[in-house]
Enzyme design. Structure first.
Site, PDB file in Angstrom:
ATOM      1  N   THR A  67      40.986  56.866  36.245  1.00 60.52           N
ATOM      2  CA  THR A  67      41.311  57.074  34.831  1.00 60.52           C
ATOM      3  C   THR A  67      40.919  58.489  34.400  1.00 60.52           C
ATOM      4  OG1 THR A  67      41.031  54.729  34.380  1.00 60.52           O
ATOM      5  CG2 THR A  67      40.848  56.213  32.487  1.00 60.52           C
ATOM      6  N   GLN A  91      47.007  53.887  43.981  1.00 67.06           N
ATOM      7  CA  GLN A  91      47.315  52.733  44.838  1.00 67.06           C
ATOM      8  C   GLN A  91      47.885  53.149  46.198  1.00 67.06           C
ATOM      9  OE1 GLN A  91      46.484  49.663  44.404  1.00 67.06           O
ATOM     10  NE2 GLN A  91      45.881  49.672  42.255  1.00 67.06           N
ATOM     11  N   GLY A 134      38.167  55.800  44.299  1.00 64.00           N
ATOM     12  CA  GLY A 134      37.429  55.267  45.440  1.00 64.00           C
ATOM     13  C   GLY A 134      37.529  53.770  45.623  1.00 64.00           C
ATOM     14  N   HIS A 135      37.483  53.009  44.499  1.00 63.83           N
ATOM     15  CA  HIS A 135      37.330  51.555  44.669  1.00 63.83           C
ATOM     16  C   HIS A 135      38.605  50.863  45.123  1.00 63.83           C
ATOM     17  CE1 HIS A 135      38.845  49.827  40.679  1.00 63.83           C
ATOM     18  NE2 HIS A 135      38.793  51.101  40.383  1.00 63.83           N
ATOM     19  N   CYS A 145      46.769  39.324  29.449  1.00 66.34           N
ATOM     20  CA  CYS A 145      46.117  38.136  28.893  1.00 66.34           C
ATOM     21  C   CYS A 145      44.671  38.397  28.530  1.00 66.34           C
ATOM     22  CB  CYS A 145      46.208  36.964  29.854  1.00 66.34           C
ATOM     23  SG  CYS A 145      45.457  37.303  31.427  1.00 66.34           S
TER      24      CYS A 145
END
Ligand code: PLP
Length: 387
Positions: A74, A180, A201-202, A326
């Site tokens: 982000t 991604q 990284g994650h 949601c």
């Protein structure tokens, strides 16, 4: 207690690999100095940051000097978009797509409220943009085009090289959100004329809270975080040394194993897809199947709520996801699924399964054993279906 956990939500986040944890540990325990310090205790940490910078650069075919460490994907996207916007004249245009991650889309929309012009390109039913439309929408005011490398919800891979060529023909800067893509498919800055690229990284078995912005040499942008001289004045703030080192190791592992791992993962994903299509009537795959991340499968189940499917899967220890908002209290289908024009009856029933190097054949078998029954049960409850 659940007997097992089958984690098929790797586009949300991945498990930190043991090798990465091992690489990080010394920098939490012993080597905790500030890399900017003059003394040896702090200064010795610096060379490990520079090694990590090389490891990231090697994975994406970049020069280490082009790598800026950030706190997440982000932040990388914000830095790219706001950094270029701030370096341009007011009224300039930024072009993006309707299916970007919110960390691109919402930044563009924000910039739109501050005097920038923003164009959101639509996608077709397969989640693809039209290159002619892109070419036509680049006008004299355009300073930046931002198109993701791969979509987080459908896994659709964009033709980044062709897009970059169209953009560069017009003399405009090109940013891609490759959060991604990196670690799952080859991403090489020597092959593709990308100016700015974000990664996180994650998504590749490093921890949450570390990212990278690649900035091609010569590209000028205003930093998001003004502060100290870290990252060559491009991102202020004391470096997150353990996480930087962990990301470096994760990139090294991805480079060494990506090809064989992703072939295995794609075979498992295809088996899951085939099994679902054969056993669940009214199931349809969302997104361009020919150009898709090897680990991602997004399926819609007609006349069934995605959230209900997830809850029943969760009771069995199966972790998947819908793209819908949601969690924010809205049951609207995701903006990606809506932009693709997926019919209303199917859009609400979309579920994303995303695999990783940790996924096993038994995991896939377990899902295939239980999912058809869940869909049947939920369909029986649907007022729209008479079976
Ligand atoms: N871009 C894409 C395509 C993503 O999938 C994500 C995370 O889901 C991000 C950006 C944001 O990355 P981070 O969670 O590191 O801020």
């Amino acid at each position: 207690m659940r007997s097992r956990v089958v984690y098929l939500d790797n586009n949300a986040t991945t498990r930190v690999s043991p090798e990465v944890i091992q690489a990080m540990e010394p920098f939490l325990r012993d080597m905790w100095g500030n890399p900017s310090s003059i003394h040896t205790f702090g200064g010795q940490v610096r060379r490990h940051i520079e090694r990590a910078r090389e490891q990231v650069a090697e994975l994406i075919g970049a020069d280490p000097e082009e790598i800026i460490f950030t706190s997440c994907g982000t932040e990388s996207n914000n830095t790219a978009l706001k950094g270029i916007a701030l370096a341009s004249s007011p009224g300039s245009r930024i072009i993006t797509t309707a299916v970007e991650h919110p960390s691109v889309l919402n930044v563009c929309r924000y910039l739109g409220t501050t005097g920038f012009q923003v164009t959101e390109l639509p996608v077709d039913g397969q989640g693809r943009i039209d290159l002619d439309q892109l070419r036509e929408s680049i006008d004299e005011q355009t300073v930046l085009v931002s198109v993701m490398w791969a979509n987080n919800e459908t896994g659709v891979i964009f033709p980044v090289r062709e897009i970059a060529e169209v953009v560069k023909e017009k003399g405009v800067l090109f940013h891609t959100d490759a959060v991604q893509a990196v670690g799952k498919i080859p991403v090489d800055m020597r092959d593709v004329p990308v100016d700015l690229l974000s990664l996180s990284g994650h998504k590749l078995h490093a921890p949450k809270g570390i990212g990278v912005l690649y900035v091609r040499k010569g590209v000028k942008l205003v930093p998001l975080l003004h502060g100290g001289h870290q990252e060559k004045n491009r991102r202020g703030g004391t470096e997150n040394v353990p996480y930087i080192v962990g990301l470096g190791r994760a990139c090294e592992l991805a480079r060494e194993h990506m090809e064989e791992e992703q072939t295995r993962i794609a075979a498992l994903r295809d088996r899951l897809e085939k099994g679902i299509l054969e056993s669940c009537p009214g199931a349809r795959v969302n997104g361009d199947r020919a150009h898709r991340l090897p680990n991602t499968l997004n399926v819609s189940f007609e006349y069934v709520e995605g959230e209900s499917i997830l809850l029943l899967l969760d009771q069995l220890g199966i972790c998947a996801s819908t793209g819908s908002a949601c969690s924010s209290g809205s049951l609207e289908p995701s903006h990606v699924i809506q932009a693709m024009g997926v019919p209303f009856t199917a859009a609400h029933g979309s579920v994303r399964f995303s695999l990783s190097r940790d996924t096993t054949e038994e995991d896939i078998d377990y899902v295939l054993e239980h999912l058809p029954g869940i869909i049947r049960r939920l369909r029986q409850l649907s007022p729209f279906v008479k079976e």
